[in-house]
Design a protein around this motif. Structure first.
Motif, PDB file in Angstrom:
ATOM      1  N   VAL A   4      41.376   3.955  46.677  1.00  0.00           N
ATOM      2  CA  VAL A   4      41.375   4.952  45.613  1.00  0.00           C
ATOM      3  C   VAL A   4      39.923   5.339  45.331  1.00  0.00           C
ATOM      4  O   VAL A   4      39.061   4.467  45.206  1.00  0.00           O
ATOM      5  N   TYR A 104      46.770  -0.421  42.985  1.00  0.00           N
ATOM      6  CA  TYR A 104      45.460  -0.558  43.613  1.00  0.00           C
ATOM      7  C   TYR A 104      44.495   0.358  42.873  1.00  0.00           C
ATOM      8  O   TYR A 104      44.743   1.561  42.759  1.00  0.00           O
ATOM      9  N   PHE A 105      43.428  -0.235  42.386  1.00  0.00           N
ATOM     10  CA  PHE A 105      42.526   0.464  41.489  1.00  0.00           C
ATOM     11  C   PHE A 105      41.331   1.064  42.208  1.00  0.00           C
ATOM     12  O   PHE A 105      40.834   0.519  43.191  1.00  0.00           O
ATOM     13  N   GLY A 106      40.853   2.166  41.648  1.00  0.00           N
ATOM     14  CA  GLY A 106      39.601   2.759  42.088  1.00  0.00           C
ATOM     15  C   GLY A 106      38.425   2.128  41.363  1.00  0.00           C
ATOM     16  O   GLY A 106      38.608   1.253  40.512  1.00  0.00           O
TER      17      GLY A 106
ATOM     18  N   TYR B  37      43.944 -10.109  38.906  1.00  0.00           N
ATOM     19  CA  TYR B  37      42.956  -9.203  39.474  1.00  0.00           C
ATOM     20  C   TYR B  37      41.572  -9.802  39.267  1.00  0.00           C
ATOM     21  O   TYR B  37      41.316 -10.491  38.282  1.00  0.00           O
ATOM     22  N   GLU B  44      34.991  -2.700  40.233  1.00  0.00           N
ATOM     23  CA  GLU B  44      36.291  -2.356  40.798  1.00  0.00           C
ATOM     24  C   GLU B  44      37.269  -3.518  40.683  1.00  0.00           C
ATOM     25  O   GLU B  44      36.948  -4.644  41.022  1.00  0.00           O
ATOM     26  N   LEU B  45      38.459  -3.252  40.215  1.00  0.00           N
ATOM     27  CA  LEU B  45      39.497  -4.277  40.096  1.00  0.00           C
ATOM     28  C   LEU B  45      40.091  -4.555  41.469  1.00  0.00           C
ATOM     29  O   LEU B  45      40.593  -3.646  42.130  1.00  0.00           O
ATOM     30  N   VAL B  46      40.073  -5.813  41.871  1.00  0.00           N
ATOM     31  CA  VAL B  46      40.585  -6.201  43.176  1.00  0.00           C
ATOM     32  C   VAL B  46      41.874  -6.987  42.983  1.00  0.00           C
ATOM     33  O   VAL B  46      41.901  -7.998  42.282  1.00  0.00           O
ATOM     34  N   PHE B  47      42.948  -6.515  43.610  1.00  0.00           N
ATOM     35  CA  PHE B  47      44.252  -7.165  43.518  1.00  0.00           C
ATOM     36  C   PHE B  47      44.205  -8.502  44.256  1.00  0.00           C
ATOM     37  O   PHE B  47      43.772  -8.578  45.400  1.00  0.00           O
TER      38      PHE B  47
END
Lengths: 114, 117
Positions: A4, A104-106, B37, B44-47
């Motif tokens: 993203v 899923y984050f940017g 996360y 940035e947030l990581v899963f």
């Protein structure tokens, strides 16, 4: 797979100005979310799109906020008449069709209102 | 109402120590998803992991392991033999169903982990 992406990464604006952020989700992800994160807090949900339809809005999303996803691909978040309290990180996330519960984050857009 | 509590605001450990991050949640939903996360300094947030409410099996992935206990509404995260690169803020999150198969994530306030050499 590219992740993203969000633009701009940083934005400084004066109180009262309008700002617009853009989010490009992962290709073929049909669900898109916006969150806001203030310092020392976890992200808070703002709004949700499935394809081009905005299906859910949080009470946090005041009338000064508007989000669009015109063709079901990228999305924009606009804040009108910004206030100092709008200073935060604005995060976008997307989900695939077959795993709608995974997001899923940017990298986020950090907004500073002076 | 849904709620996620991460009671530990900050944890500091020395490299190679094991560390457990606690997460307690509240929900009235019978089906839900729990997540962890990682948010490094870059932002940035990581899963890291997803767990279904009906699957209480613990999971291990390399140095990471997760302990889900429905009876105590907890979903704890352990890092074994911590490394400096593990330094980050870790968030636990709980899904909230929206219309049309969407899910909002309710996040805790996060635990800031600092691993020093």
């Amino acid at each position: 797979d590219t992740g993203v992406s969000q633009n701009p990464r940083h934005k400084i604006t004066k109180r009262g100005q309008n700002v617009t952020f853009r989010c490009d989700p992962i290709s073929e992800h049909n669900r898109l979310y916006w969150y806001r994160q203030t310092l020392g807090q976890g992200p808070e949900f703002l709004t949700y799109f499935q394809n081009e339809a905005q299906l859910e809005k949080s009470r946090l999303l005041s009338d000064r906020f508007s989000a669009e996803r015109p063709k079901g691909s990228f999305s924009t978040l606009e804040i009108q008449r910004t206030e100092q309290g709008d200073s935060a990180m604005y995060l976008c996330a997307s989900s695939p069709r077959d795993r709608e519960y995974e997001q899923y984050f940017g990298p986020g857009t950090r907004l500073t209102v002076t | 109402a849904q709620k996620v509590t991460q009671a530990q605001t900050e944890i500091s450990v020395v490299e190679k120590e094991d560390v457990t991050l606690d997460c307690v949640y509240e929900t009235r939903d019978t089906t839900y998803y729990l997540f962890w996360y990682k948010q490094p300094p870059s932002g940035e947030l990581v899963f890291l992991i997803r767990r279904n409410s009906f699957d209480e099996q613990n999971e291990i992935s390399g140095r990471y392991s997760w302990n889900f206990q429905k009876s105590t509404s907890s979903f704890n995260f352990t890092i074994t033999a911590s490394q400096v690169v593990d330094s980050a803020v870790y968030f636990c999150a709980l899904s909230e169903g929206l219309g049309a198969s969407g899910y909002a994530l309710n996040f805790g306030k996060g635990t800031s982990l600092l691993v020093t050499p």
